[in-house]
Design an enzyme around this catalytic site. Sequence first.
Site, mmCIF file in Angstrom:
data_model
loop_
_atom_site.group_PDB
_atom_site.id
_atom_site.type_symbol
_atom_site.label_atom_id
_atom_site.label_comp_id
_atom_site.label_asym_id
_atom_site.label_seq_id
_atom_site.Cartn_x
_atom_site.Cartn_y
_atom_site.Cartn_z
ATOM 1 N N HIS A 1 0.789 -1.193 -0.074
ATOM 2 C CA HIS A 1 0.092 -0.134 -0.066
ATOM 3 C C HIS A 1 0.832 1.289 -0.049
ATOM 4 C CE1 HIS A 1 1.025 0.799 4.264
ATOM 5 N NE2 HIS A 1 0.800 -0.419 4.386
ATOM 6 N N GLU B 1 -2.079 -7.130 7.078
ATOM 7 C CA GLU B 1 -0.807 -7.204 7.846
ATOM 8 C C GLU B 1 -0.751 -8.180 8.951
ATOM 9 O OE1 GLU B 1 2.435 -7.215 8.058
ATOM 10 O OE2 GLU B 1 2.735 -5.151 7.529
#
Length: 229
Positions: free
Chosen positions: A29, A102
Amino acid sequence: MPTALTTTWSGVFEAMPLDSSTRVLAIRHGETAWNRDKRIQGQLDVPLNETGRAQAQRLGEVLAGESVDVVYSSDLGRARETAAAAAAALGHPVHLDPGLRERSFGVFQGQTWQEIAERWPDHSERWRRRDPDFGAEGGETLQEFYARSVSAVERVLQRHAGQTVLIVTHGGVLDCLYRAATRLPLQAPRTWTLGNAAINRLLFSDAGFTLVGWNDDAHLGGLGLDELA
């Protein structure tokens, strides 16, 4: 350590014909304010900052020339926003998969690296030396995270065998994919870059992952960041 900025698939690994493999563009990201602060995000939903939004826009522009069949993303906002820019340029919807999140860092989440070292010195040491069996209270161990994230990516790729799949995820997941492709153990120190919004290319076949190119950030024009280095 392979860091070639591969921009096409043609001529790659003649021993492994491309039509028998699944092509993977794996993207971290864009930048967040917490990346800048070296503050652990984990599974907290932190948005992109201004730089991160610019990175996502440039990513979309460069990917517009790619032949991509499907776009997947972690369901966390920073990944979703990055994926949305890429998917809009490609004309595809974004498929969200929480398995691409994550690592959960439990009580470490929201803390800076320095705060972690001060509050939990012993735990900080185990984390920094990549103890596979360590997980902060309420979070995943490194071994658990590796198993969860790599299997999630494999599940997506098996669903789209022989296609080109764009996956927008997180630095920790990309670290696991690099290790899976290069057969490096979890404890090995990291010597490769995990830049925000950089393009990483892999092949996936019955033999597992193969690394093609890593951290292509030419499209970012100097906006890249790897605060995990």
